[in-house]
Design a protein around this motif. Sequence first.
Motif, short mmCIF file in Angstrom:
data_model
loop_
_atom_site.label_atom_id
_atom_site.label_comp_id
_atom_site.label_asym_id
_atom_site.label_seq_id
_atom_site.Cartn_x
_atom_site.Cartn_y
_atom_site.Cartn_z
N ALA A 133 0.83 -1.21 0.00
CA ALA A 133 0.00 0.00 0.00
C ALA A 133 0.87 1.26 0.00
N LEU A 134 1.94 1.24 0.79
CA LEU A 134 2.80 2.41 0.88
C LEU A 134 3.62 2.62 -0.38
N SER A 135 3.86 1.58 -1.15
CA SER A 135 4.60 1.74 -2.40
C SER A 135 3.73 2.34 -3.49
N ARG A 136 2.42 2.39 -3.26
CA ARG A 136 1.49 2.88 -4.28
C ARG A 136 0.73 4.13 -3.85
N GLY A 137 0.65 4.39 -2.57
CA GLY A 137 -0.08 5.56 -2.09
C GLY A 137 0.79 6.43 -1.21
N LYS A 138 0.31 7.60 -0.92
CA LYS A 138 1.04 8.52 -0.07
C LYS A 138 1.10 8.02 1.37
N ALA A 139 2.27 8.13 1.98
CA ALA A 139 2.42 7.70 3.38
C ALA A 139 1.54 8.52 4.30
N VAL A 193 -1.96 6.72 3.68
CA VAL A 193 -2.06 5.29 3.96
C VAL A 193 -1.95 5.01 5.46
N ALA A 194 -0.97 5.61 6.12
CA ALA A 194 -0.73 5.32 7.54
C ALA A 194 -1.94 5.64 8.42
N PRO A 195 -2.52 6.85 8.32
CA PRO A 195 -3.70 7.13 9.16
C PRO A 195 -4.91 6.25 8.81
N VAL A 196 -5.12 5.98 7.51
CA VAL A 196 -6.28 5.17 7.12
C VAL A 196 -6.21 3.78 7.74
N THR A 197 -5.07 3.11 7.55
CA THR A 197 -4.94 1.73 8.02
C THR A 197 -4.93 1.64 9.54
N ASN A 198 -4.27 2.58 10.19
CA ASN A 198 -4.20 2.55 11.65
C ASN A 198 -5.53 2.90 12.30
N ALA A 199 -6.40 3.56 11.56
CA ALA A 199 -7.71 3.90 12.12
C ALA A 199 -8.74 2.80 11.88
N LEU A 200 -8.70 2.17 10.70
CA LEU A 200 -9.75 1.21 10.35
C LEU A 200 -9.51 -0.19 10.91
#
Length: 318
Positions: free
Chosen positions: A236-242, A245-252
């Motif tokens: 995910a991080l290789s394709r999207g902005k850090a 990606v980081a807040p989205v995944t850590n929240a969901l």
Amino acid sequence: MTTSKQRSWIIYATLLVLFWGVWGAFSSLPTDRYGYPNEMVYIIWALTMLIPAYFALRGNRFDRRPVATVYGLLAGLTGAGGQLLLFQALSDGPAYLIFPVISLSPVITVLMAVALLRERIQRLAVMGVGAALAAIVLLSVPGGGGGSNGHGPWLLLAVVICAAWGAQAFFMRKAALVGVNDGTTFGWMTISGLLLVPVAWAMMGGLPTGAPWQAPALTAVTQVLNAAGALFLVMALSRGKASIVAPVTNALAPVLTIVLSLAVYQTLPSLYGTIGIVLALVGSTLMVYSDEKRSDDATASGADAVSPSREATAPQRS
């Protein structure tokens, strides 16, 4: 980077949330039910990393460049090292105060991405990041409290872990930007986790005896989910902005954990948890929508840029 590849981070982020959400719901069972040492959980996790590493490297060339080694080891050691420090912090301090501190790691990722990678996020995404970060903290606050001391060595360890895990996501993104493939980055993360196995063994003081076979078996199953989720994070991080990606995944991911806990353990989320779930969903929706809108705008601007050139080369009528 094409628009389709830009948007593919959403797929891998979704898989990450699914795997880490399930892992979070059942990861504590070996320790809570069977008294299995956390250090042994780490050792099994390091071994299970070999499974997704095999699939990540299959068909991909292992990048032997020094830059790939540096960023791969930085991502691996910050992640695995933070995990080991977490065991020590939990032995000295209260989990209900430690995890809210650690949960702020996406703040470190966002700050590093904006400052060092010059990532730009739209105003709508900024609102989403803020909502997601607030959700992460609220989801980390348990329903009950305690009378534990609010300071001590564990607090410093929690801050260090927060910084380490925030930097880990940044190093994953940086590796992708310098052309390191996902398999190589995850391969170095696996090597890093295995390098710290002797440290975990020394902390544990030897092989635990008396644990039933269900303890290592359950640990292996849950940690495979954890390891696979780590691979999806790299992708995910290789394709999207850090910074997104980081807040989205850590929240969901905690939201799914809470939902599964509700279904399996018949436990209701606290008021903080309920508010956190709403903020996580709102914040993630805003960030994903903002990223989709940015991709659409980029596509439209590219089309507009081509159109005038065609008109300029078209034959003119007298």
